[in-house]
Design an enzyme around this catalytic site. Sequence first.
Site, PDB file in Angstrom:
ATOM      1  N   HIS A 179      16.305   1.398  29.994  1.00 22.30           N
ATOM      2  CA  HIS A 179      15.776   0.457  29.004  1.00 22.30           C
ATOM      3  C   HIS A 179      16.181   0.885  27.590  1.00 22.30           C
ATOM      4  O   HIS A 179      16.692   0.067  26.808  1.00 22.30           O
ATOM      5  CB  HIS A 179      14.247   0.387  29.128  1.00 22.30           C
ATOM      6  CG  HIS A 179      13.608  -0.616  28.222  1.00 22.30           C
ATOM      7  ND1 HIS A 179      13.190  -1.853  28.650  1.00 22.30           N
ATOM      8  CD2 HIS A 179      13.308  -0.563  26.895  1.00 22.30           C
ATOM      9  CE1 HIS A 179      12.662  -2.517  27.637  1.00 22.30           C
ATOM     10  NE2 HIS A 179      12.725  -1.746  26.552  1.00 22.30           N
ATOM     11  N   GLU A 180      15.972   2.150  27.266  1.00 19.79           N
ATOM     12  CA  GLU A 180      16.280   2.625  25.914  1.00 19.79           C
ATOM     13  C   GLU A 180      17.783   2.662  25.666  1.00 19.79           C
ATOM     14  O   GLU A 180      18.244   2.315  24.567  1.00 19.79           O
ATOM     15  CB  GLU A 180      15.655   4.011  25.687  1.00 19.79           C
ATOM     16  CG  GLU A 180      14.141   4.050  25.802  1.00 19.79           C
ATOM     17  CD  GLU A 180      13.451   3.076  24.865  1.00 19.79           C
ATOM     18  OE1 GLU A 180      13.997   2.797  23.777  1.00 19.79           O
ATOM     19  OE2 GLU A 180      12.370   2.571  25.223  1.00 19.79           O
ATOM     20  N   PRO A 194       0.832  -1.216   0.000  1.00 19.69           N
ATOM     21  CA  PRO A 194       0.000   0.000   0.000  1.00 19.69           C
ATOM     22  C   PRO A 194       0.862   1.260   0.000  1.00 19.69           C
ATOM     23  O   PRO A 194       1.914   1.310   0.641  1.00 19.69           O
ATOM     24  CB  PRO A 194      -0.807  -0.117   1.305  1.00 19.69           C
ATOM     25  CG  PRO A 194      -0.759  -1.568   1.666  1.00 19.69           C
ATOM     26  CD  PRO A 194       0.547  -2.084   1.161  1.00 19.69           C
ATOM     27  N   GLY A 195       0.399   2.263  -0.732  1.00 16.95           N
ATOM     28  CA  GLY A 195       1.052   3.568  -0.693  1.00 16.95           C
ATOM     29  C   GLY A 195       2.228   3.735  -1.616  1.00 16.95           C
ATOM     30  O   GLY A 195       2.927   4.749  -1.544  1.00 16.95           O
ATOM     31  N   THR A 196       2.475   2.766  -2.510  1.00 21.74           N
ATOM     32  CA  THR A 196       3.651   2.860  -3.374  1.00 21.74           C
ATOM     33  C   THR A 196       3.373   3.559  -4.697  1.00 21.74           C
ATOM     34  O   THR A 196       4.302   3.762  -5.481  1.00 21.74           O
ATOM     35  CB  THR A 196       4.217   1.457  -3.654  1.00 21.74           C
ATOM     36  OG1 THR A 196       3.163   0.596  -4.100  1.00 21.74           O
ATOM     37  CG2 THR A 196       4.834   0.871  -2.392  1.00 21.74           C
ATOM     38  N   LYS A 215       0.438   2.868  -6.987  1.00 19.78           N
ATOM     39  CA  LYS A 215      -0.243   2.101  -8.038  1.00 19.78           C
ATOM     40  C   LYS A 215      -1.392   2.905  -8.643  1.00 19.78           C
ATOM     41  O   LYS A 215      -1.508   3.015  -9.863  1.00 19.78           O
ATOM     42  CB  LYS A 215      -0.757   0.778  -7.459  1.00 19.78           C
ATOM     43  CG  LYS A 215       0.345  -0.118  -6.901  1.00 19.78           C
ATOM     44  CD  LYS A 215      -0.191  -1.446  -6.420  1.00 19.78           C
ATOM     45  CE  LYS A 215      -1.081  -1.291  -5.193  1.00 19.78           C
ATOM     46  NZ  LYS A 215      -0.349  -0.787  -4.016  1.00 19.78           N
ATOM     47  N   THR A 216      -2.235   3.460  -7.802  1.00 20.72           N
ATOM     48  CA  THR A 216      -3.363   4.256  -8.310  1.00 20.72           C
ATOM     49  C   THR A 216      -2.868   5.540  -8.961  1.00 20.72           C
ATOM     50  O   THR A 216      -3.449   6.015  -9.948  1.00 20.72           O
ATOM     51  CB  THR A 216      -4.334   4.577  -7.161  1.00 20.72           C
ATOM     52  OG1 THR A 216      -4.739   3.365  -6.520  1.00 20.72           O
ATOM     53  CG2 THR A 216      -5.566   5.292  -7.675  1.00 20.72           C
TER      54      THR A 216
END
Length: 631
Positions: free
Chosen positions: A434-435, A215-217, A219-220
Amino acid sequence: MKISWKNILLTLIPLGLISFLVWQGFNNTTNPQFTKNIASSRMTYGRFLEYLDLGWVKKVDLYDEGHTAIVEAIGPELGNRIQRIRVELPATAPELITKLRKANVDLDAHATNDSTPAWSLIGNLIFPILLIAGLAFLFRRSSNLPGGPGQAMNFGKSKARFQMEAKTGVTFNDVAGVDEAKEEFEEVVSFLKKPERFTAVGAKIPKGVLLVGPPGTGKTLLAKAIAGEAGVPFFSISGSEFVEMFVGVGASRVRDLFKKAKENSPCIVFIDEIDAVGRQRGTGIGGGNDEREQTLNQLLTEMDGFEGNTGIIIIAATNRVDVLDAALLRPGRFDRQVTVDVPDVKGRLEILNVHARNKKLDLSISLELIAKRTPGFSGADLANLLNEAAILTARRRKKQITISEIDASIDRVIAGMEGKALVDSKTKRLIAYHEVGHAIIGTLLKHHDPVQKVTLVPRGQAKGLTWFTPSEDQSLISRSQILARIMGALGGRAAEEVVFGLPEVTTGAGNDLQQVTSMARQMVTRFGMSNIGPLSLESQNSDPFLGRTMGSSSQYSEDIASRIDMQVRAIIQHCHTETVQIIKDNRVVIDKLVDLLIEKETIDGDEFRQIVGDFTSLPEKIDYKSQLKST
């Protein structure tokens, strides 16, 4: 505002009908005879005479010219309380009046209301008349619509949008980052504009092109560009618009679509999200969706059946090519499958240049740097990134988009909205450890992706985040890289254990452990990277609800299943032990980084590596892409 007599009529007719019904009901309920001519039960005439002889009748009201009587009587059968009883009187009963007078019964005769039948007749006829008139008016209006008479019943007509010369406002100049797909469609457009150049060497025009990709590449967007460039009639429809609630509508709409296309050939027919109608036929549970399969069969016939469809090019888009029917994918229907994938760094730069045309960017912004920072972003993601940056710039009342807005937009697209900053507390320090645990492991492992940023600014559901910059080519990942990613994901939990002890570890590592388990299991069952050997033990996940059969999953023995679990546990345990040791060996620099992170809330990758480099030597990161090219 122009007043239409049709609108006035449509308003007055329902109001008049409602008013009449309300008035009639109110008139009936307020009529004294309406309330008097009511009885709780019925009684025969003979039984009524017995009650009269026993003196149980108290009052008699005569209606309908003496044919009906409402009697007030009391007796053991009536519970020894007065009740109203309806009695049908015979046509000739002259002795009744005499008996009633002798028994001293209260007698009253009620005259018939002559107006009731007339109003009753009007009330019974007015609703059907208004209903017929309303339906006639609606059909009269539908006859004036572009579809002609019966437009309201045209369920089987195609809903495709038709443009003789499509004006989408999009050309190939607006499409960037998908050069291979763009070249394919430029060739299709050339075929339509100058067919003689191809037919001279015996080439035939492609019957169909299937756009495949995440999606989002774009095509449309490519389909819109073709519509704007081709200069031929263009039909566009979504796959979900074929099948509706009526049986046979889908196949009828397919026939109607191709009938119109043949009348306007040469032309282009674009079907978006074709997987809605083109899913694989199969056994499934209950035999599948017959209506959808009927529509698919008609689509297959129209695309390459007995009659053919010369001059019609079918372009379809989907991100679920794995569920499409094999007959739909064969040459002759879709001659070409064009993969529209996530763009590389060059493609991302081209896409950013397209979307930055109407954006006021600060001169210090480098689109090339943004392209390098956004691996894995699709064209839609990049467009959204610049749009979010523009919105944030307007919110901050700035004149131009700066790198600050770009950074915030990248974070928002990846992780969600920014939350409220944490106050200084034990929780904030625990999140910081943690990070930093994730980041220190990623920095000190040669095969891990480099750290891009560490932050304590909450985004979405996460209270803190560590970003890594993945390599551009993610198609080939080595065993060392997977193990490094497992250790990096375990870095947060390992830091909590070393600094706070096992009793104080938190649920913050829940998502990390899910990723760790998934990667380790794939190493064993999918990639053959364990002591079990180079075997693929992963089930095929054939879903019968997608039109696939139920008996195609691979099986293995309980002994192999037990060995798989042991290997997964061994891989994770080994990585966890090494991760804990790295945390212990670098406790001093971790404490310093935590203090700095709590103070600044965000540390970028370069600063993080510089501080770590002051305490220990940094490994040289391996670029597997360059290694593969050299071999």
